[in-house]
Design an enzyme around this catalytic site. Sequence first.
Site, PDB file in Angstrom:
ATOM      1  CB  SER A 143      -0.839  -0.036   1.282  1.00  0.00           C
ATOM      2  OG  SER A 143      -1.453   1.202   1.517  1.00  0.00           O
ATOM      3  CE1 TYR A 157      -3.284  -2.501   5.282  1.00  0.00           C
ATOM      4  CE2 TYR A 157      -2.783  -0.200   4.821  1.00  0.00           C
ATOM      5  CZ  TYR A 157      -3.154  -1.453   4.383  1.00  0.00           C
ATOM      6  OH  TYR A 157      -3.402  -1.664   3.046  1.00  0.00           O
TER       7      TYR A 157
HETATM    8  N1  NAD Z   1      -8.684  -1.247  -0.611  1.00  0.00           N
HETATM    9  C1  NAD Z   1      -7.732  -0.338  -0.693  1.00  0.00           C
HETATM   10  O1  NAD Z   1      -7.970   0.868  -0.891  1.00  0.00           O
HETATM   11  C2  NAD Z   1      -6.293  -0.750  -0.572  1.00  0.00           C
HETATM   12  C3  NAD Z   1      -5.305   0.223  -0.708  1.00  0.00           C
HETATM   13  C4  NAD Z   1      -3.978  -0.153  -0.633  1.00  0.00           C
HETATM   14  C5  NAD Z   1      -3.646  -1.474  -0.419  1.00  0.00           C
HETATM   15  N2  NAD Z   1      -4.621  -2.408  -0.261  1.00  0.00           N
HETATM   16  C6  NAD Z   1      -4.218  -3.792  -0.047  1.00  0.00           C
HETATM   17  O2  NAD Z   1      -4.706  -4.550  -1.125  1.00  0.00           O
HETATM   18  C7  NAD Z   1      -5.047  -5.861  -0.691  1.00  0.00           C
HETATM   19  C8  NAD Z   1      -6.492  -6.161  -1.027  1.00  0.00           C
HETATM   20  O3  NAD Z   1      -7.300  -5.177  -0.410  1.00  0.00           O
HETATM   21  P1  NAD Z   1      -8.896  -5.213  -0.548  1.00  0.00           P
HETATM   22  O4  NAD Z   1      -9.395  -3.934   0.016  1.00  0.00           O
HETATM   23  O5  NAD Z   1      -9.270  -5.657  -1.908  1.00  0.00           O
HETATM   24  O6  NAD Z   1      -9.211  -6.384   0.489  1.00  0.00           O
HETATM   25  P2  NAD Z   1     -10.581  -6.890   1.104  1.00  0.00           P
HETATM   26  O7  NAD Z   1     -10.481  -6.693   2.577  1.00  0.00           O
HETATM   27  O8  NAD Z   1     -11.760  -6.362   0.386  1.00  0.00           O
HETATM   28  O9  NAD Z   1     -10.477  -8.443   0.784  1.00  0.00           O
HETATM   29  C9  NAD Z   1      -9.447  -9.198   1.323  1.00  0.00           C
HETATM   30  C10 NAD Z   1      -9.888 -10.635   1.388  1.00  0.00           C
HETATM   31  O10 NAD Z   1      -8.863 -11.308   2.143  1.00  0.00           O
HETATM   32  C11 NAD Z   1      -9.497 -12.220   3.008  1.00  0.00           C
HETATM   33  N3  NAD Z   1      -8.631 -12.445   4.163  1.00  0.00           N
HETATM   34  C12 NAD Z   1      -8.460 -11.623   5.222  1.00  0.00           C
HETATM   35  N4  NAD Z   1      -7.628 -12.179   6.112  1.00  0.00           N
HETATM   36  C13 NAD Z   1      -7.258 -13.365   5.591  1.00  0.00           C
HETATM   37  C14 NAD Z   1      -6.423 -14.389   6.044  1.00  0.00           C
HETATM   38  N5  NAD Z   1      -5.816 -14.304   7.257  1.00  0.00           N
HETATM   39  N6  NAD Z   1      -6.248 -15.474   5.275  1.00  0.00           N
HETATM   40  C15 NAD Z   1      -6.868 -15.566   4.077  1.00  0.00           C
HETATM   41  N7  NAD Z   1      -7.700 -14.632   3.602  1.00  0.00           N
HETATM   42  C16 NAD Z   1      -7.889 -13.536   4.346  1.00  0.00           C
HETATM   43  C17 NAD Z   1     -10.805 -11.569   3.391  1.00  0.00           C
HETATM   44  O11 NAD Z   1     -11.746 -12.531   3.836  1.00  0.00           O
HETATM   45  C18 NAD Z   1     -11.198 -10.862   2.105  1.00  0.00           C
HETATM   46  O12 NAD Z   1     -12.047 -11.661   1.300  1.00  0.00           O
HETATM   47  C19 NAD Z   1      -4.744  -5.891   0.797  1.00  0.00           C
HETATM   48  O13 NAD Z   1      -3.452  -6.420   1.004  1.00  0.00           O
HETATM   49  C20 NAD Z   1      -4.791  -4.437   1.199  1.00  0.00           C
HETATM   50  O14 NAD Z   1      -4.031  -4.191   2.351  1.00  0.00           O
HETATM   51  C21 NAD Z   1      -5.939  -2.087  -0.354  1.00  0.00           C
END
Ligand code: NAD
Length: 245
Positions: A143, A157
């Site tokens: 991120s 985080y």
């Molecule tokens: N959404 C954003 O704006 C954003 C921004 C920067 C980075 N990210 C990163 O991108 C990635 C995806 O983000 P997102 O918002 O699409 O995620 P999200 O939270 O919508 O989905 C993540 C999925 O991971 C699963 N999960 C959580 N913990 C788990 C575990 N211990 N084992 C297996 N599965 C698990 C959840 O059940 C969920 O379905 C993450 O690493 C997040 O930190 C997201």
Amino acid sequence: MIDLTGRTALVTGSGQNAGLGIARVLAEQGARVVINDIHRERAEAAASALASEGLDASAAPFDVSDSRAVQSATESLGEIDILVNNAGNAGAGEMKQSRFQDMVPEDWVPFVDVNLYGVMNCTHAVLRGMCEREWGRVITISSEAGRRGLGIGVSVYGAAKAAGINLMRHVSQEVGVHGVTANTIALGLMNNVPEEFAAPLIKAIPMGRLGSPADAGHMAAFLASEEAGWITGQVFSVNGGASAF
Ligand SMILES: NC(=O)c1ccc[n+]([C@@H]2O[C@H](COP(=O)([O-])OP(=O)(O)OC[C@H]3O[C@@H](n4cnc5c(N)ncnc54)[C@H](O)[C@@H]3O)[C@@H](O)[C@H]2O)c1
């Protein structure tokens, strides 16, 4: 150009949003994708949705922060050529923002568990096989919060996301000689964040929109490709230009 035919890709946390977008694009490029999620029904629904589009997808529910579960799941999956460490945020719980000084040590655990230990567990489980087969791609989804300081209550985080970035850098130095690359994608603000959180921040995105699952997927597919074989140890920001450095 990008052809992932014959490759097996494990995408963690890909039951929804960015992970599902990554799994879809990898599958569209010919990979056999394994959809991991801590929620069994979410992993199975996502795999069925991709399969119904004619893509090669199966579900593998397990908790990436549980090293024993990761070990046994990856052993039963067989050869993994591409690992995308996407599971993140606050793990199975809700992503809450809080100033570091207002947190207690117990609050730190879910962030470190999924964003650092999850990445370590999964990378460790597949790396030896990749090195033995002299080909592999490890891609960790980080991120902007892992690259710089932000005053939005995501310190722990961000610290765990930064650790994931540096793990990839170090691992890349250890396994490059075996044809294995390790890179990071630092995502900016994605289109699944709550409206009230996104609204004040979207003005800082030159492209004028939030990121989509496909935006994440296209960068992952490139890094997974044969063509990206001389790219390793790097961090790629996919953020609509929100930080031009
Ligand atoms: N959404 C954003 O704006 C954003 C921004 C920067 C980075 N990210 C990163 O991108 C990635 C995806 O983000 P997102 O918002 O699409 O995620 P999200 O939270 O919508 O989905 C993540 C999925 O991971 C699963 N999960 C959580 N913990 C788990 C575990 N211990 N084992 C297996 N599965 C698990 C959840 O059940 C969920 O379905 C993450 O690493 C997040 O930190 C997201």
